[in-house]
Design a protein around this motif. Structure first.
Motif, short mmCIF file in Angstrom:
data_model
loop_
_atom_site.label_atom_id
_atom_site.label_comp_id
_atom_site.label_asym_id
_atom_site.label_seq_id
_atom_site.Cartn_x
_atom_site.Cartn_y
_atom_site.Cartn_z
N THR A 84 118.20 20.14 -37.08
CA THR A 84 117.92 19.03 -36.17
C THR A 84 119.21 18.34 -35.71
OG1 THR A 84 115.78 18.64 -37.22
CG2 THR A 84 116.69 16.82 -35.91
N LYS A 106 117.47 12.34 -28.34
CA LYS A 106 116.16 12.75 -28.87
C LYS A 106 116.33 13.89 -29.86
CE LYS A 106 113.53 11.38 -24.85
NZ LYS A 106 114.14 11.64 -23.53
N SER A 107 115.66 13.78 -31.01
CA SER A 107 115.82 14.80 -32.04
C SER A 107 115.17 16.11 -31.61
CB SER A 107 115.21 14.31 -33.35
OG SER A 107 113.88 13.92 -33.17
N ALA A 108 115.85 17.20 -31.93
CA ALA A 108 115.35 18.51 -31.53
C ALA A 108 115.81 19.55 -32.53
CB ALA A 108 115.88 18.87 -30.14
N LYS A 109 115.04 20.66 -32.60
CA LYS A 109 115.39 21.74 -33.52
C LYS A 109 116.22 22.77 -32.76
CE LYS A 109 111.62 20.98 -36.70
NZ LYS A 109 110.34 21.42 -37.29
N LEU A 136 116.05 26.33 -29.37
CA LEU A 136 116.50 26.01 -28.01
C LEU A 136 117.62 26.96 -27.64
CD1 LEU A 136 116.57 22.16 -28.43
CD2 LEU A 136 115.27 23.35 -26.67
N ARG A 187 117.20 13.24 -37.66
CA ARG A 187 115.82 12.87 -37.31
C ARG A 187 115.62 11.36 -37.51
NH1 ARG A 187 112.14 11.89 -34.37
NH2 ARG A 187 110.38 10.98 -35.42
N GLU A 203 116.67 8.89 -34.65
CA GLU A 203 115.71 8.63 -33.58
C GLU A 203 114.51 7.84 -34.09
OE1 GLU A 203 113.54 11.88 -31.77
OE2 GLU A 203 113.09 10.68 -30.01
N GLN A 255 110.00 16.57 -33.61
CA GLN A 255 111.04 17.28 -32.87
C GLN A 255 110.42 18.24 -31.86
OE1 GLN A 255 111.20 16.59 -36.19
NE2 GLN A 255 113.17 17.16 -37.06
N VAL A 256 109.39 18.97 -32.29
CA VAL A 256 108.73 19.93 -31.39
C VAL A 256 108.07 19.16 -30.24
CG1 VAL A 256 106.89 21.66 -31.20
CG2 VAL A 256 108.41 21.67 -33.19
N ASN A 298 109.07 16.53 -28.88
CA ASN A 298 110.08 16.07 -27.91
C ASN A 298 110.33 17.11 -26.83
OD1 ASN A 298 110.69 13.51 -28.81
ND2 ASN A 298 112.39 14.13 -30.12
N TRP A 299 110.03 18.38 -27.10
CA TRP A 299 110.31 19.44 -26.12
C TRP A 299 109.05 20.07 -25.53
CZ3 TRP A 299 114.47 21.12 -23.41
CH2 TRP A 299 115.67 20.51 -23.74
#
Ligand SMILES: Cc1cc2nc3c(=O)[nH]c(=O)nc-3n(C[C@H](O)[C@H](O)[C@H](O)COP(=O)(O)OP(=O)(O)OC[C@H]3O[C@@H](n4cnc5c(N)ncnc54)[C@H](O)[C@@H]3O)c2cc1C
Ligand code: FES
Ligand code: FES
Lengths: 165, 288
Positions: free
Chosen positions: A48, A54-57, A61, A108, A111, B105-106, B108-109
């Motif tokens: 993360t 914004k938090s994302a994995k 991506l 995480r 956010e 997190q998921v 968010n996308w």
């Protein structure tokens, strides 16, 4: 393909294949190895980071998807004044054992606390539901998040003494 | 795991994206949030030759009330629907579902459009949209058309979105009168796909008689399922215990779950029955 990103405040360009995953760009090309790879299947949250806050994995991506965006990794938490309140809270509350989940967990939490500065225990547990920790049993992580929340709000700090339950 | 090689384009208008899609044919795939597609590409279950990223196209992300509908842009992220006041006021069902979709997190996308366009009966929005009697806007080079959600899911990973087309919006009729809606799914752990899920939307007249009912089921059929007999069992009744029991029994009979790690067929039918009862009851409470 050339992409432009801002990594922890520094603008840079990087040459990537379209299929390059963001986490590989960050760790291998940009040598920011604080962002971890755990499951590689968007389940554990070790990878993360923040994309435009914004938090994302980052294992799920493509690097090309963040072209033009600002990335913050755990390396970006440290300030000139020292540890970020979330880092300090994790340290004081023994919210890590092996530390593998910690960078992703803390990113995480950045956010989470920004959207909800004073979360309840339930909100905290839902808030970190995309991050797995195999060591701590989560209780000290929840405690650390409460501590960080108080610190960031300027409220009275909860005790960091261990609780025996 | 790394996907196999592909070309990547990020057009900045819908026209440009449609042109590319049409020129490239079945070699191309749309990239929305990527949170279903990229995992499949990493496992090499999908190996598109060209990804057309639609994230840079303005105007595809919104939640608004308009002409008797709540309209949701295809690129609206799960988190945006979760945090939308308009949705929360009239469609608590979206909050029920959002909380159970993957993790923050998921969300968010992942996009609402992608969740439907993926055509997976395990996703949660299909059943919710079936209950709400949604329509989906599909845009091609010749313009846009609205398709009923009941004609949208055509098979395993197959939807009414044809080659060269883009799902651009979803709309659900705004509730009139006394309306209640709710969703729940059983999951083995947070972030898991449903063992079974049930979405319910009911409208009552002033006497408490049910005038319309929508019931959608998640992950208990090859395609997202509209529980037609269950809906019919409620319409015209006061939604008393007897009507609820009949509707729940029909739902458990009319689905066709397959046995997997989440449970046996029999177990899943029982979950459907229990959840159908609970969701009708909850929708009824919300309506009153
Ligand atoms: C760990 C994890 C857990 C998850 N758990 C759940 C869950 O519990 N419930 C749930 O419902 N979902 C779950 N998901 C799926 C998630 O919600 C996805 O994000 C969503 O299903 C797909 O949306 P997307 O925007 O990411 O689509 P993408 O992955 O970008 O696209 C999916 C498919 O739809 C097509 N597509 C996308 N948008 C369009 C469009 N506008 N027009 C035409 N075609 C389009 C793509 O070409 C692709 O084939 C989970 C995902 C992960 C990674
Ligand atoms: S490595 Fe990305 S979620 Fe586990
Ligand atoms: S501290 Fe070891 S996984 Fe969390």
């Amino acid at each position: 393909m050339e992409i432009k990103i801002t990594l922890n405040g520094t603008e840079m360009t990087a040459e990537v294949e379209p299929r390059t995953l963001l986490v590989h760009l960050i760790r291998e090309k940009l040598s920011s190895t604080g962002t971890h790879i755990g499951c590689d299947t968007s389940s554990c949250g070790a990878c993360t980071l923040l994309i435009d806050g914004k938090s994302a994995k980052s294992c799920t991506l493509l690097a090309v998807q963040v072209n033009g965006k600002a990335i913050t990794t755990v390396e970006g938490l440290l300030t000139v004044d020292g540890l970020h309140p979330i880092q300090e809270a994790f340290k004081l509350n023994h919210a890590l054992h092996c530390g593998f989940c910690t960078p992703g967990m803390m990113m995480r939490v950045v956010e989470l606390l920004e959207k909800n500065p004073d979360p309840s225990e339930e909100e905290i547990r839902w808030g970190i539901s995309g991050n797995l920790c195999r060591c701590t049993g989560y209780n000290n992580i929840v405690k650390a998040i409460k501590y960080a929340s108080a610190k960031m709000r300027g409220a009275e700090l909860p005790s960091t003494e261990p609780e025996f339950v | 795991m790394i996907p196999s090689s592909f070309e990547y384009s990020a057009p900045s208008t819908l026209d440009e994206a449609l042109k590319m899609l049409n020129a490239l044919g079945d070699e191309a795939k749309i990239l929305a949030g990527g949170h279903s597609l990229i995992p499949m590409m990493k496992l090499r279950f999908a190996e598109p030759g060209h990804l057309i990223d639609i994230n840079n196209i303005p105007g595809l992300s919104y939640v608004k009330e308009e002409g008797g509908y709540l309209t949701i842009g295809a690129m609206t992220r799960e988190v945006e629907l979760e945090e939308s006041d308009i949705a929360a006021a009239k469609f608590p069902i979206f909050l029920d579902a959002a909380k159970l979709i993957a993790d923050p997190q998921v969300r968010n996308w992942g996009t609402i459009g992608g969740n439907l366009a993926h055509g997976d009966a395990a996703n949660d929005h299909p059943a919710v949209m079936i209950a709400l009697d949604a329509e989906v806007e599909i845009t091609g080079q010749d313009g846009a058309r609205w398709v009923s959600i009941n004609e949208f899911f055509m098979g395993f990973y197959m939807t009414a979105v044809q080659e060269g087309e883009i799902l651009t919006a979803i709309r659900v009729p705004l509730p009139t009168g006394k309306n209640g809606n709710s969703y729940h799914k059983n999951e083995r752990k947070v972030g898991d796909y449903a063992t079974a899920g049930v979405a319910v939307n009911i409208t009552l007249d002033d006497n408490g008689t049910c005038t319309s009912a929508g019931i959608g089921l998640t992950n208990v059929n090859p395609t997202p399922l509209k529980a037609v007999r269950s809906e019919q069992a409620l319409i015209g009744t006061k939604i008393d215990d007897e009507a609820i029991n009949i509707a729940a029994q029909y739902a458990s009979e009319d689905c066709s779950p397959s046995e997997d790690l989440r449970g046996s067929e029999d177990y899943k039918r029982r979950v459907v029955k229990a959840l159908t009862k609970r969701m009708i009851t909850k929708a009824l409470e919300r309506a009153n």
